[in-house]
Scaffold this motif. Structure first.
Motif, mmCIF file in Angstrom:
data_model
loop_
_atom_site.group_PDB
_atom_site.id
_atom_site.type_symbol
_atom_site.label_atom_id
_atom_site.label_comp_id
_atom_site.label_asym_id
_atom_site.label_seq_id
_atom_site.Cartn_x
_atom_site.Cartn_y
_atom_site.Cartn_z
ATOM 1 N N SER A 1 60.521 1.636 18.343
ATOM 2 C CA SER A 1 61.732 1.377 19.118
ATOM 3 C C SER A 1 61.658 2.039 20.480
ATOM 4 C CB SER A 1 62.961 1.898 18.377
ATOM 5 O OG SER A 1 63.082 1.248 17.155
ATOM 6 N N SER A 35 72.655 -16.278 23.778
ATOM 7 C CA SER A 35 71.992 -15.502 22.715
ATOM 8 C C SER A 35 71.823 -16.272 21.409
ATOM 9 C CB SER A 35 72.790 -14.241 22.405
ATOM 10 O OG SER A 35 73.096 -13.549 23.558
ATOM 11 N N VAL A 71 68.142 -16.005 20.043
ATOM 12 C CA VAL A 71 67.642 -14.638 19.928
ATOM 13 C C VAL A 71 68.454 -13.842 18.896
ATOM 14 C CG1 VAL A 71 68.973 -13.536 21.777
ATOM 15 C CG2 VAL A 71 66.652 -12.792 21.349
ATOM 16 N N THR A 72 69.547 -14.448 18.389
ATOM 17 C CA THR A 72 70.276 -13.801 17.285
ATOM 18 C C THR A 72 70.306 -14.723 16.064
ATOM 19 O OG1 THR A 72 72.383 -14.684 18.083
ATOM 20 C CG2 THR A 72 71.809 -12.486 18.819
ATOM 21 N N THR A 113 69.646 -12.601 12.943
ATOM 22 C CA THR A 113 70.612 -11.505 12.912
ATOM 23 C C THR A 113 72.008 -11.980 12.507
ATOM 24 O OG1 THR A 113 69.396 -10.262 14.561
ATOM 25 C CG2 THR A 113 71.735 -9.780 14.363
ATOM 26 N N ILE A 164 61.443 -13.123 18.836
ATOM 27 C CA ILE A 164 61.879 -11.727 18.928
ATOM 28 C C ILE A 164 62.767 -11.379 17.731
ATOM 29 C CG2 ILE A 164 63.263 -10.092 20.266
ATOM 30 C CD1 ILE A 164 62.487 -11.624 22.728
ATOM 31 N N ASP A 165 63.705 -12.271 17.417
ATOM 32 C CA ASP A 165 64.632 -11.958 16.332
ATOM 33 C C ASP A 165 63.907 -11.888 14.992
ATOM 34 O OD1 ASP A 165 67.210 -11.196 15.728
ATOM 35 O OD2 ASP A 165 67.810 -13.187 15.080
ATOM 36 N N ARG A 221 62.397 -8.333 14.873
ATOM 37 C CA ARG A 221 63.295 -7.187 14.689
ATOM 38 C C ARG A 221 64.751 -7.625 14.545
ATOM 39 N NH1 ARG A 221 64.873 -4.530 18.924
ATOM 40 N NH2 ARG A 221 64.032 -2.583 18.226
ATOM 41 N N LYS A 234 68.602 -7.622 13.159
ATOM 42 C CA LYS A 234 69.517 -6.529 12.828
ATOM 43 C C LYS A 234 70.494 -7.083 11.801
ATOM 44 C CE LYS A 234 72.829 -3.512 15.043
ATOM 45 N NZ LYS A 234 73.572 -3.153 16.222
ATOM 46 N N ASN A 280 72.978 -5.047 20.307
ATOM 47 C CA ASN A 280 71.703 -5.604 19.893
ATOM 48 C C ASN A 280 70.876 -5.761 21.157
ATOM 49 O OD1 ASN A 280 69.623 -7.206 19.009
ATOM 50 N ND2 ASN A 280 70.913 -8.625 17.879
ATOM 51 N N ASN A 289 67.909 -7.156 21.441
ATOM 52 C CA ASN A 289 66.981 -8.288 21.459
ATOM 53 C C ASN A 289 67.210 -9.259 22.632
ATOM 54 O OD1 ASN A 289 65.803 -7.176 19.272
ATOM 55 N ND2 ASN A 289 66.455 -8.726 17.807
ATOM 56 N N SER A 302 64.524 -10.913 25.637
ATOM 57 C CA SER A 302 64.440 -12.313 26.017
ATOM 58 C C SER A 302 64.645 -12.450 27.525
ATOM 59 C CB SER A 302 65.495 -13.066 25.227
ATOM 60 O OG SER A 302 65.600 -14.364 25.647
#
Lengths: 241, 552
Positions: B29, B389, B392-393, B396, B470-471, B474, B476, B489, B491, B495
């Protein structure tokens, strides 16, 4: 049928959550999976359902290996997770229909199945509302309906009776019996030992990742040369571990 | 007070990822954060440069302290606006509220802890907004140790008053209106008001014609007291004047006095907040998590519509789409940016149509630059795709339901397509809005418009695929409120960083090539198309393995 051979799982490389587990659950049986909190029940169920990967060992569902052919294996079972607080923004009917889509249930059977299930679980009036507005027990019921709508051969249920009202609990137990009697498999975990004693054809008791006993209740009494209840035997068995 | 500390510690631990990471996770991280800082270095450097220039200009006439005033005013306003959205979601709608209410705690204790957690996150905003400014001012003015000491103290206490003010406003609103019970609608309205405020703010600045690039004009305004922003902020938060004076006179006793006065004002602000909280909070928050359905039977056509059979991937994609539309936090972060950002870009262009000479110059520029105009449109689309987002989420957002999804017999390729669907559709929509805005204000030929769209489609698809990547690395999943899933977040920042790098390389590449319109468009289309194919292959091949690794 569910087969586990030499299945192990440890977290962070230290704690062994499940340790070299061998288990066979044949067709036509209701199999109860018992154990204290943190014994490895949910970890085992998550490995069977392909949510987490075992470090070692093999898991087969009706002969299909979940590691080598996950899609085919996953089509064979339906899984009720331990927490029903899922997909809260969907309406009940949307959720059940979504599950039917994922498992490719045809239109004509889907409608009648949804209607029958809704009637049996007393959910007809709630299907149009979002799951967020449901009580804990209703959420549990909708998740069970989402599983039963695709008529899986193998049922894998993690604490399915938690939160259900007496009528729904009775209905589910009745359905589990019907399913096993039709020659298919029901595998479920529970803390309620009276239920296990009355409902299960066989039980396994797991503690600290190891199976302490696996067999029928009379076998268990014979094994321990005792006429005590399952509860007393369970407490005895898990005390010294 | 002890309870406040205890609760704060628990809330912070609960919301940070570090606690639950596996061994070595902290290093990973930290390295990612370092990498991100390096990526944003150009932005930070240009900020520092801007402040330094402004300082030099103002210092000539001995008015450099206006910079501090502007910075503190800006930060107070920003925290006030962000605070409103934050307070609605975290004070009222986060899931821990239900666990805290039965505990023997006073409202001011729960609120105090939530306030401190909010403050902690506001420091990050503050760091970006005035961190460089405070340092540059210190260096330029050869300030002593006391200046830096004062600056650190002020940095820590400045957000208290604006945050207290937004909290009190929200608490009053929740106490005396019934809107809170219709929580989704209210959260959405709160969010839209916030975005509206940002838009209005932007328009305001634009109308002032104090565009940041025109340093001289800004200096003029600061001097003559004409800067609306500064006046507004000092009226709303009069105590910022004390903070500025404390910093400017940090070498003297009077500076100490101003600092003490500012601290007193802050403490007073916090006390008013606690006092208001004790009287308003419980009445507003109790029963807020209840939501009732209509409990009406679904029959006939309505039943047929909801139970209609779809293919598995399409059903999954529709589920994603519905969840985004029905969840205010997701709507604000995944849906609205795509539609509103083009308008934010539009605001500077208001009034340009009347200026025939400017339009003529732009027309000449567009024809003169050949392929560059299409590259710039592509860059704009990519940046818009980063603002959204949704992809990228994608994982998550599911939270704990992700694990149930893992047990579905859905091939990864279908899962990927379903997850990319909402983000890609929304980014495409923003391309269209951007194009409409551009066509309205700028002289764009139909050829340029069609080529721009042609090139932008692979551009935004690439950004969506990258976001998903990316998501997948990692996610969440352990969030307690949907707001936490999309807001706390980092992430989306990765992006954005990738998007900025990509647009930089593209624009620099096209400038140094100097090709004309059609060849540039074709080459960009091909290059981005190939990048998409490559990334798609990587995702399909390695994705299932990465997904398997997400276990807790």
């Amino acid at each position: 049928m569910i087969e586990l051979n030499g299945v192990s799982k440890s977290y962070n490389g230290i704690r062994r959550a499940v340790d070299n587990l061998d288990l066979t659950i044949p067709d036509g049986e209701i199999f109860g999976f018992l154990g204290p909190n943190g014994a490895g029940k949910t970890t085992t169920i998550k490995m069977i359902t392909g949510i987490i990967k075992p470090d070692a060992g093999q898991i087969r569902i009706n002969g299909t290996d979940i590691a080598t052919d996950p899609i085919k294996a996953k089509q064979r079972f339906g899984y009720v997770p331990d927490s029903p607080d899922l997909f809260l923004r969907l309406k009940g009917l949307e959720y059940v229909s979504f599950m039917a889509d994922i498992y490719g249930v045809e239109q004509d059977v889907r409608n009648s199945r949804i209607e029958t299930l809704a009637k049996r679980f007393d959910m007809q009036d709630a299907l149009g509302d979002t799951i967020q507005s449901y009580s804990h027990g209703m959420r549990q019921k909708i998740v069970i309906m989402g599983v039963l709508v695709h008529h899986p051969e193998v049922w894998i249920l993690d604490e399915p009776l938690t939160g259900l009202d007496p009528k729904s609990s009775f209905t589910l137990k009745e359905m589990m019996r019907e399913h096993a009697d039709s020659g298919r498999t029901v595998f479920f975990s529970t803390h309620v030992l009276e239920v296990a004693e009355k409902l299960c054809d066989r039980v396994a008791i797991i503690n600290k990742g190891k199976i302490l006993f696996c067999g029928t209740f009379p076998q268990m009494q014979e094994h321990f040369q005792s006429h005590q209840s399952l509860e007393s035997l369970f407490l005895e068995l898990t005390k010294h571990e | 007070m002890n309870n406040i500390w205890l609760l704060t510690k628990i809330m912070l631990k609960n919301s940070s990822r570090l606690g639950s990471r596996k061994k070595g996770g902290e290093w990973k991280s930290l390295m990612l954060v370092a990498l991100m800082l390096i990526g944003f270095l150009p932005m930070i450097i240009s900020g520092v440069w801007f402040v330094a220039e402004l300082y030099d200009g103002l210092a000539q006439i001995g008015q450099e302290s206006a910079i501090l005033g502007l910075g503190l005013a800006l930060v107070s306003c920003a925290i006030f606006v962000l605070g409103i959205i934050y307070v609605i979601t975290v004070f009222y709608y986060s899931q821990d509220v239900e666990h805290l209410l039965p505990l023997p705690l006073a409202p001011r204790e729960i609120l105090g802890a939530k306030f401190l957690v909010a403050l902690f996150y506001e420091y990050l905003t503050e760091l970006i907004l005035i961190g460089p400014l405070l340092v540059v001012y210190g260096v330029k003015s050869d300030a002593g140790v006391l200046y830096y000491l004062f600056a650190i103290i002020l940095f820590l206490v400045v957000p208290v008053v604006p945050l207290a003010l937004s909290s009190i406003l929200v608490m009053l609103f929740m106490r005396f209106t019934n809107i809170g019970k219709r929580k989704d609608r209210f959260r959405l309205i709160g969010g839209i008001v916030g975005i509206g405020a940002v838009l209005g703010f932007q328009y305001f600045i634009q109308k002032q014609r104090s565009a940041m690039e025109d340093i001289e004009q800004l200096q003029q305004q600061l001097l003559s007291g004409e800067n609306v922003l500064l006046n507004l902020a000092t009226q709303l938060f009069p105590s910022t004047k004390l903070a500025v004076l404390a910093l400017v006179e940090s070498g003297y006793w009077s500076g100490m006095g101003y600092l003490l006065a500012f601290l007193l004002a802050t403490i007073a602000g916090f006390l008013v907040f606690s006092f208001a909280g004790d009287r308003l909070y419980f009445a507003g928050v109790m029963g807020i998590s209840e939501s009732a359905g209509t409990r009406k039977k679904v029959e006939g056509d309505a039943f047929a519509k909801l139970a209609q059979k779809r293919s598995a991937w399409w059903s999954f994609a529709i589920k994603e789409w519905r969840v985004i539309w029905r969840t205010p936090a997701y709507m604000l972060n995944c849906l609205l940016p795509s539609l509103l950002m083009p308008f934010l870009i539009l605001i500077p262009l208001v009034g340009i149509q009347e200026k025939k000479d400017v339009l003529e110059a732009i027309r000449g520029w567009i024809t003169g630059t050949g392929g560059l105009s299409v590259a710039i449109f592509l860059a704009g689309s990519i940046v818009l795709a980063c603002m959204n987002s949704a992809s990228v989420t994608a994982i998550t957002r599911e939270g704990q339901a992700f694990f149930l999804s893992k047990s579905f017999p859905l091939p990864f390729r279908q899962f990927l397509l379903a997850k990319l669907f909402p983000g890609t559709i929304l980014s495409m929509l923003s391309i269209l809005v951007l194009l409409a805005v551009a066509a309205w204000f700028l002289p764009i030929t139909p050829l340029l418009a069609s080529l721009a769209v042609l090139v932008s489609i692979p551009g935004v698809v690439l950004m969506n695929q990258f976001g998903f990547l990316i998501d997948l690395q990692r996610p969440k999943l352990g969030w307690t409120s949907e707001q936490e899933a999309v807001k706390q977040n980092i992430n989306p920042l990765f992006s954005l960083l990738f998007g900025v790098l990509l647009t930089g390389i593209t624009v620099i590449g096209v400038v140094s090539w100097g090709g004309s319109l059609i060849p540039v468009a074709l080459v960009l289309f091909l290059v981005f198309g190939i990048l998409n194919l490559l990334l798609y292959r990587v995702l399909v091949k390695k994705g299932p393995e990465w997904m398997d690794k997400i276990e807790e």
